[in-house]
Enzyme design. Structure first.
Site, PDB file in Angstrom:
ATOM      1  N   LEU A   1       2.583   6.457  -4.888  1.00 41.65           N
ATOM      2  CA  LEU A   1       3.766   6.975  -5.575  1.00 41.65           C
ATOM      3  C   LEU A   1       3.519   8.341  -6.207  1.00 41.65           C
ATOM      4  O   LEU A   1       4.452   8.989  -6.652  1.00 41.65           O
ATOM      5  CB  LEU A   1       4.244   5.980  -6.639  1.00 41.65           C
ATOM      6  CG  LEU A   1       4.842   4.682  -6.073  1.00 41.65           C
ATOM      7  CD1 LEU A   1       5.257   3.747  -7.214  1.00 41.65           C
ATOM      8  CD2 LEU A   1       6.026   4.965  -5.176  1.00 41.65           C
TER       9      LEU A   1
ATOM     10  N   HIS B   1       0.847  -1.200   0.000  1.00 35.09           N
ATOM     11  CA  HIS B   1       0.000   0.000   0.000  1.00 35.09           C
ATOM     12  C   HIS B   1       0.876   1.241   0.000  1.00 35.09           C
ATOM     13  O   HIS B   1       1.260   1.759   1.052  1.00 35.09           O
ATOM     14  CB  HIS B   1      -0.920  -0.011   1.230  1.00 35.09           C
ATOM     15  CG  HIS B   1      -2.007   1.005   1.165  1.00 35.09           C
ATOM     16  ND1 HIS B   1      -3.304   0.719   1.558  1.00 35.09           N
ATOM     17  CD2 HIS B   1      -2.031   2.284   0.754  1.00 35.09           C
ATOM     18  CE1 HIS B   1      -4.069   1.801   1.395  1.00 35.09           C
ATOM     19  NE2 HIS B   1      -3.310   2.759   0.902  1.00 35.09           N
TER      20      HIS B   1
ATOM     21  N   ASP C   1       1.022   2.341   3.826  1.00 33.92           N
ATOM     22  CA  ASP C   1       0.157   3.450   3.389  1.00 33.92           C
ATOM     23  C   ASP C   1       0.991   4.721   3.237  1.00 33.92           C
ATOM     24  O   ASP C   1       0.619   5.810   3.681  1.00 33.92           O
ATOM     25  CB  ASP C   1      -1.014   3.677   4.361  1.00 33.92           C
ATOM     26  CG  ASP C   1      -2.086   4.592   3.755  1.00 33.92           C
ATOM     27  OD1 ASP C   1      -3.017   4.976   4.488  1.00 33.92           O
ATOM     28  OD2 ASP C   1      -1.981   4.936   2.554  1.00 33.92           O
TER      29      ASP C   1
END
Lengths: 327, 180, 437
Positions: free
Chosen positions: C64, C61, C309
């Site tokens: 980018l 997760h 995340d």
């Protein structure tokens, strides 16, 4: 301080300055500091009773009133307080909405800081805005209301008014009724009154009571009669009309029926109860007109005391009380 | 540290000043006493009592808090800073001859502040200064009209006045170093 | 080109290995893992004591931010941060600009990844066009282009109906639906967890139930459709309870937890820095009991994966009033040290379990190569230094953004080296890594 001198130390010398750069919230203050502000406000109140309502204590100091939320009452109160202390005041009203972004608070602060104001009085719609400003600016920051977080000078003037009438804060039963969830006045008052030993009851519909409220040291109830029973002080908080849209309660009519302060409801309070409201009032919603204008109401005293209390805060934070204040 | 005035001496000095006030001011009807808080206030009340005993008249007496009028140099003075208290002058000072009372006259800055404060209250006909102790080292052109005791000191020394009403005893003490 | 990593502790749960072994790498593949392998022309590297060789970690997760938000991060900077964090692969979220809801964007991301040539990148495609919750995205095309899962992350799938259809459709390809679990009406404009700390600070709060409602919905629909449902960034104890019940009922549900949710609580909102926007993320930091529930879920196997995340935001965006700041913190370079310090060194889990959480299970859930050191597997290796003293320094992070609440933290355990496809892409100068690795 000079070379030490032998003296009998019976107790710590009384506090005569606020040992901090800013007033961001009552949560940071000690009971001694709160008493200091209230005691100093007594003297400041007398200044307002003179023919020449001015003292030179803040002469040559620049105070900026930076208001991101419109507010005639609080801003005027601060302005009068600043002028009575002979400060140079500057009012900046920033038109802001969550839609219009404009210059960031950080940039506004940096630009202001470049002009070396001594103190900035900030009102903003975001909780924590004063903390951000305090990290950016060297000026002393006074919180005039940040989002739902705190409104410390309001709580101080409320306490001053209570103390004026009741001669004390400790041991009084104070009932605060209204939109507790969204109220910064509530949080500041809870901190102040619990620190000073009052017995605080908060009351409102369950939808408007903040999570974990008991952890703040208060009793919470949705039963107005229980809250008002034997209360020495009844403080009403404003209900924002928009709250109906968030389904917090069905209608203003119903709110008034269940929670509105009427003369009948007030009979359960102490005989010498005082009625308070930070304003502006919604008559017929949180408070009936006959109560707002009745003999127990000290609402106008609150406004009058606001100037004295704000003078005290400005004075005690400005370094006018000595080097200790700069620590 | 030495006691330069004891209780007895203070009492006699105040009596002497009361007499001087009566001598120098033809009528005392337009006189008023204003004591600079806190100890000046106590001294003013004692003088008022003295005047009542000698001349049988009540001279209006008030208390002046000058904390809000201090200048920068006073604010950085060594020693615990005073709490701001109420000024209580319940009579009009317009056209009156004001007797300003303080415990110690030193640099003169306190008196300067007191004059500023008084003038904000009204327009007195005149202001005279009464001090219990004058220790010299004036930094401003201020002179006392009535002096209890002239006490030459050095700047390393300090003069402390203790009064029954606030400190439990009557004593004027001279000591080395800053005030306690 | 052959390399022989000699004598290090190898942890490879898929093959039941935990002990000293030699690892023979041939080109971009693992050749063999066994005791006392002959050098046989390979360059020999003596692995110092204290380092641990694991199958490459996969962060399933990661945001980018490219295309569209390159001021926060790019594929190049993000994959550099990944290898520095010990990750040989990342799965990247589709909430770019434009949203990754078609093959062109997927191809763009993969091209950027190839150009950077660092960590592997597995794109995750959108559930709906533009992630706006109305029409399904071209899921087959996304699969074809290389997406390994679908999600509308950043927000929940708009309706139960759409989620059902997406699950049924994606079921054709056996790819999971990854869900940002949340009930939008309950969330409202909340910025923190509904509790004492948010109340004290005057911040609007959302309860744990807000997330759990989304979890329950997904589990039920997974039962209805038979498709795989994966809970992204789980934070609430009610969510854990739902996942546990779902698993016990044999439903195909998996879940991940981010390190900040097993480390911090909502107390961080007010202390040490009041209104620190580096404590603002969605789902928010919750109460101690929720944090502790995440810890117990990590220990008892209910939680399948740790995923960071990683949500980079530019300094200017975070340097604002709390309720104005975007949600999210970076996490690629702090995930492993936090996991070692808070999970392994506290005795909560062992290294084997850690490898399952960071490598084996992510590979299994996303059905990508990796998670093992079996012969023929890609030579993706994470070498840990579990006793290394690590000091988190935000300014030194390789990520383009530095929005972390862990700046200055002293942690025990870090990454020694990261090898992708046989190439050593990261070596930690502080970790006593031998030359030749």
């Amino acid at each position: 301080m000079s070379a030490p001198v032998t003296m009998r130390v019976e107790e710590a010398p009384p506090l005569t300055a606020l040992r901090r750069k800013d007033l961001l919230g009552i949560a940071d203050l000690t009971p001694e500091e709160i008493s200091l502000v209230l005691d100093t406000a007594e003297a400041m109140k007398e200044v307002g009773e003179r023919p020449i309502k001015k003292v030179p204590a803040l002469r040559g100091k620049t105070v900026v009133n930076l208001f991101f939320e419109p507010s005639t009452r609080t801003r005027t109160s601060f302005e009068i307080a600043e002028k009575r202390l002979s400060a140079d005041t500057l009012n900046i009203a920033v038109a802001s909405s969550s839609v219009v972004k404009g210059e960031s608070l950080a940039d506004t602060a940096l630009n202001l800081e470049a002009m070396h104001p001594d103190m900035i009085v900030l009102r903003h719609s975001s909780s924590g805005a004063c903390h951000l400003l305090s990290r950016i600016c060297r000026s002393a920051i006074i919180n005039a209301g940040d989002g739902m977080h705190e409104h410390p000078t309001q709580a101080l003037l409320d306490a001053f008014t209570i103390r004026e009438r009741k001669k004390r804060l400790a041991g009084l039963k104070v009932a605060i009724i209204g939109d507790l969830l969204h109220s910064r006045v509530l949080r500041s008052n809870i901190h102040l009154l619990t620190k000073m030993g009052s017995d605080v009851w908060v009351c409102g519909p369950p939808t408007l009571i903040p999570a974990d409220i008991a952890r703040f040291g208060v009793r919470a109830t949705s039963n107005v009669d229980e809250a008002v029973a034997g209360a020495d002080v009844v403080m009403l908080l404003r209900i924002q009309l928009e709250r109906m849209e968030g389904a917090f309660f069905p209608s203003l009519r119903e709110y008034f029926n269940v929670f509105g302060m009427t003369e009948a409801r007030l009979r359960r309070a102490a005989r010498d109860v005082i009625i308070m409201h930070p304003g502006p009032m919604n008559r017929g919603v949180e408070i009936a007109s006959e109560v707002a204008d009745g003999p127990y109401s000290v609402i106008l005293d609150q406004v009058a005391n606001g100037v004295a209390v704000r003078m005290a805060v400005l004075y005690l934070l400005s370094g006018g009380a000595g080097d200790e204040a700069a620590a | 540290m030495s006691v330069v005035m004891d209780a007895d001496r203070i009492g006699r000095t105040l009596t002497r000043i009361a007499h001087e006030i009566l001598e120098r001011n033809r009528g005392i009807d337009d006189l008023a006493l204003v004591g600079v808080r806190t100890r000046g206030d106590h001294l003013a009340r004692r003088l008022a009592r003295g005047l009542r005993e000698i001349a049988g008249t009540d001279v209006p007496t008030g208390a002046l808090d000058i904390t809000l009028y201090r200048d920068d140099l006073m604010r950085h003075a060594v020693g615990p800073q005073p709490l701001v208290r109420r000024t209580e002058i319940s009579f009009s000072i317009d056209e009156r001859k004001i007797l300003l009372v303080d415990d110690v006259l030193y640099t003169g800055r306190t008196t300067r502040a007191a004059l500023d404060a008084l003038i904000d209250f009204g327009r007195p006909r005149s202001i005279q200064l009464i001090v219990l102790v004058d220790r010299g080292h004036r930094e401003l052109p201020i002179k006392a009209d009535y002096v209890g005791k002239n006490l030459p000191t050095s700047v390393e020394e300090s003069v402390q006045v203790y009064l029954r009403e606030s400190d439990g005893r009557d004593e004027v003490v001279l000591q080395q170093g800053g005030p306690a | 080109m052959k390399r022989l990593l000699k004598g290090g502790r190898v942890i490879d749960p898929a093959n039941g290995i935990d002990g000293r072994r030699d690892v023979l790498i041939d080109g971009d593949r693992i050749a063999r893992v066994d005791h006392d392998l002959p050098a046989d022309g390979a360059a020999v590297v003596e692995v110092p004591a204290g380092l641990v060789i694991c199958p490459g970690f996969i962060d399933m997760h990661v945001h980018l931010r490219e295309p569209g938000h390159e001021h926060k991060e790019t594929v190049a900077t993000g994959t550099a941060a990944a290898v520095a964090g010990g990750f040989t692969a990342v799965a990247c979220m589709p909430n770019t600009n434009p949203v990754n809801d078609n093959a062109n964007v997927t191809a763009y991301i993969l091209a950027k990844a190839a150009e950077a040539n660092l960590a592997r990148v597995y794109p995750i495609g959108a559930v709906s066009r533009g992630s706006n919750g109305e029409l399904l995205a071209d899921i087959a095309e996304l699969r074809q282009a290389g997406c390994v899962a679908i999600t509308d992350d950043g927000r929940p799938v708009a309706t139960a109906l759409l989620m059902r259809r997406a699950m049924e459709y994606a079921g054709m390809f056996g790819i999971p639906l990854i869900e940002h679990c949340e009930d939008p009406s309950l969330k409202g404009d909340a910025v923190a967890h509904e509790g004492y700390h948010a109340a004290a600070l005057g911040l609007r709060g959302m309860p744990g139930a807000c997330e759990a409602l989304g979890v329950e919905r997904g589990i039920l629909l997974s039962e209805v459709t038979g498709s795989a449902f994966h809970v992204a960034h789980m934070s609430a104890r009610a969510s854990l309870r739902a996942v546990r019940n779902g698993k016990n009922s044999g439903i195909r549900v998996t879940c991940e937890v981010a390190p900040h949710h097993f480390t911090l609580t909502d107390e961080s909102l007010g202390s040490p820095i009041p209104y620190d926007t580096h404590t603002k993320m969605n789902p928010p930091l919750r109460e101690t009991v929720d944090r502790d529930a995440m810890l117990s879920g990590l220990a008892d196997g209910t939680i399948d994966a740790i995923a960071s995340d990683h949500a980079p935001h530019h300094y200017d965006e975070k340097h604002v009033e709390f309720d104005r700041a975007p949600f999210g913190i970076v996490g690629l370079e702090t995930a492993v040290p936090l996991s070692l310090d808070r999970l392994v060194h506290t005795g909560l889990i062992g290294l084997q379990r850690l490898v399952q959480l960071l490598s084996v299970n992510p590979a299994r859930i996303l059905k990508v190569p990796g998670g093992t050191l079996s012969p023929g597997a890609p030579a993706d290796i994470t070498i840990l230094a579990p006793d290394l003293a690590v000091r988190v320094q935000a300014a030194q992070l390789r990520s383009r953004s530095k929005n972390t609440p862990f700046d200055g933290w002293e942690l025990r355990g870090g990454v020694a080296a990261t090898i992708v496809s046989g190439r050593t892409l990261y070596v930690n100068p502080a970790a006593n890594v031998p030359d030749g690795l």
